[in-house]
Write a protein that holds these residues in place. Structure first.
Motif, short mmCIF file in Angstrom:
data_model
loop_
_atom_site.label_atom_id
_atom_site.label_comp_id
_atom_site.label_asym_id
_atom_site.label_seq_id
_atom_site.Cartn_x
_atom_site.Cartn_y
_atom_site.Cartn_z
N UNK A 53 1.03 -1.30 -0.15
CA UNK A 53 0.02 0.12 -0.07
C UNK A 53 0.98 1.23 -0.14
N UNK A 54 0.61 2.11 -0.95
CA UNK A 54 1.55 3.28 -1.03
C UNK A 54 1.46 4.06 0.09
N UNK A 55 2.72 4.65 0.64
CA UNK A 55 2.69 5.87 1.75
C UNK A 55 1.83 7.18 1.64
N UNK A 56 0.79 7.25 2.18
CA UNK A 56 0.16 8.23 2.17
C UNK A 56 0.63 9.62 2.80
N UNK A 57 0.96 10.53 1.97
CA UNK A 57 1.65 11.80 2.51
C UNK A 57 0.72 13.00 3.08
N UNK A 58 -0.43 12.47 3.05
CA UNK A 58 -1.35 13.78 3.75
C UNK A 58 -1.71 14.60 2.78
N UNK A 59 -0.95 15.53 2.24
CA UNK A 59 -1.04 16.29 1.31
C UNK A 59 -1.46 15.85 -0.04
N UNK A 60 -0.94 14.95 -0.35
CA UNK A 60 -1.21 14.05 -1.57
C UNK A 60 -2.49 13.29 -1.74
N UNK A 61 -2.55 12.26 -0.72
CA UNK A 61 -3.96 11.91 -0.39
C UNK A 61 -4.49 10.65 -1.36
N UNK A 62 -3.91 10.37 -2.43
CA UNK A 62 -4.47 9.28 -3.16
C UNK A 62 -4.21 8.05 -2.50
N UNK A 63 -5.19 6.85 -2.88
CA UNK A 63 -4.88 5.68 -2.36
C UNK A 63 -4.47 5.01 -3.39
N UNK A 64 -3.22 4.23 -3.11
CA UNK A 64 -2.74 3.26 -4.27
C UNK A 64 -2.14 2.00 -3.63
N UNK A 65 -2.33 0.99 -4.34
CA UNK A 65 -1.51 -0.12 -4.08
C UNK A 65 -0.91 -0.90 -5.13
N UNK A 66 0.18 -1.66 -4.74
CA UNK A 66 0.93 -2.05 -5.96
C UNK A 66 1.15 -3.59 -5.75
N UNK A 67 1.04 -4.42 -7.06
CA UNK A 67 1.17 -5.80 -6.99
C UNK A 67 2.24 -6.28 -7.99
N UNK A 68 3.03 -7.39 -7.28
CA UNK A 68 4.42 -7.60 -8.12
C UNK A 68 3.89 -9.21 -8.37
N UNK A 69 3.60 -9.65 -9.56
CA UNK A 69 2.94 -11.01 -9.78
C UNK A 69 4.01 -12.21 -9.47
N UNK A 70 5.28 -11.99 -9.88
CA UNK A 70 6.08 -13.06 -9.82
C UNK A 70 6.57 -13.09 -8.21
N UNK A 71 6.56 -11.92 -7.66
CA UNK A 71 6.80 -11.83 -6.18
C UNK A 71 5.61 -12.68 -5.63
N UNK A 72 4.48 -12.30 -5.99
CA UNK A 72 3.27 -13.17 -5.35
C UNK A 72 3.65 -14.65 -5.37
N UNK A 73 4.11 -15.18 -6.68
CA UNK A 73 4.19 -16.42 -7.04
C UNK A 73 5.40 -17.23 -5.95
#
Length: 218
Positions: free
Chosen positions: A99-119
């Motif tokens: 989950x992306x770090x929320x800087x407060x002033x930026x505020x958008x909610x983002x997540x990241x997936x890496x498929x090979x790492x999940x595997x």
């Protein structure tokens, strides 16, 4: 699990950035690894408050989270607490789901997936379920019908190209939480499947569904 909630400023993508994106409908999907050659993706959730409703933007917040799931024993289960990723638990492990770090002033909610790492996970992860939930929606009488839109964007993190987007439908207007979709491994490839299943629930209910138990607030 310990939950800490905070308000976020809403950040929106420019229209030209999403004009070429695939418009997903409930039940549709895309093959991200085979058709788009992606090993990792960014998920961004944006929303707007409907100005016709008597609720102000600072009174409303949408939280994005994800559950890393295994079907080893035939049932969808999050194998451990760290498999629930949100802004207070940012990494499932080794950068496979973050989950992306929320800087407060930026505020958008983002997540990241890496498929090979999940595997590579010893947990046997074969699905990542993505949830959006209105903070204290049940207690405050808030619901997605008070939004003009709530949209999940699937983004190529290398180029920032929006590959696909999925908007909640009007039929989810009474919901306080929605399973937007799932990243699923099938036939050796990772797909995103748009679900849009709305519920009048909080995050604790989803923890129970996937076999986890919430802890009390600090």
């Amino acid at each position: 699990m310990r939950h800490h909630w905070k308000w976020r400023q809403i950040v929106h993508r420019k229209k030209e950035e999403i004009s070429m994106a695939i418009q997903l409908q409930k039940g549709s999907g895309i093959n991200l690894t085979k058709d788009h050659g992606l090993d990792d993706v960014e998920i961004e959730v944006t929303f707007d408050i409907d100005p016709t409703h008597p609720v102000k933007a600072h009174e409303m917040d949408v939280n994005a989270c994800a559950f890393a799931i295994t079907h080893k024993d035939g049932k969808a289960v999050a194998p451990r607490d760290e498999a629930f990723v949100f802004y207070n638990n940012r990494d499932y492990g080794n950068g496979a789901l973050t989950h992306d770090v929320d800087g407060g002033s930026v505020g958008d909610d983002k997540m990241y997936l890496h498929f090979s790492k999940l595997e590579q996970s010893p947990d046997g992860i074969d699905e990542v379920s993505c949830i959006v939930e209105i903070y204290e929606g049940l207690a405050r009488g808030h619901h997605f019908g008070q939004f003009s839109h709530c949209t999940a964007h699937i983004v190529n993190p290398a180029t920032k190209e929006v590959i696909a987007e999925f908007k909640l439908a009007e039929e989810d207007s009474n919901a306080t939480a929605v399973q937007m979709g799932s990243f699923v491994k099938e036939d050796g490839h990772w797909h995103f499947k748009a679900i849009g299943a709305g519920y009048q629930k909080g995050l604790a209910d989803f923890l129970h569904v996937y076999g986890l138990v919430e802890s009390g607030p600090e």
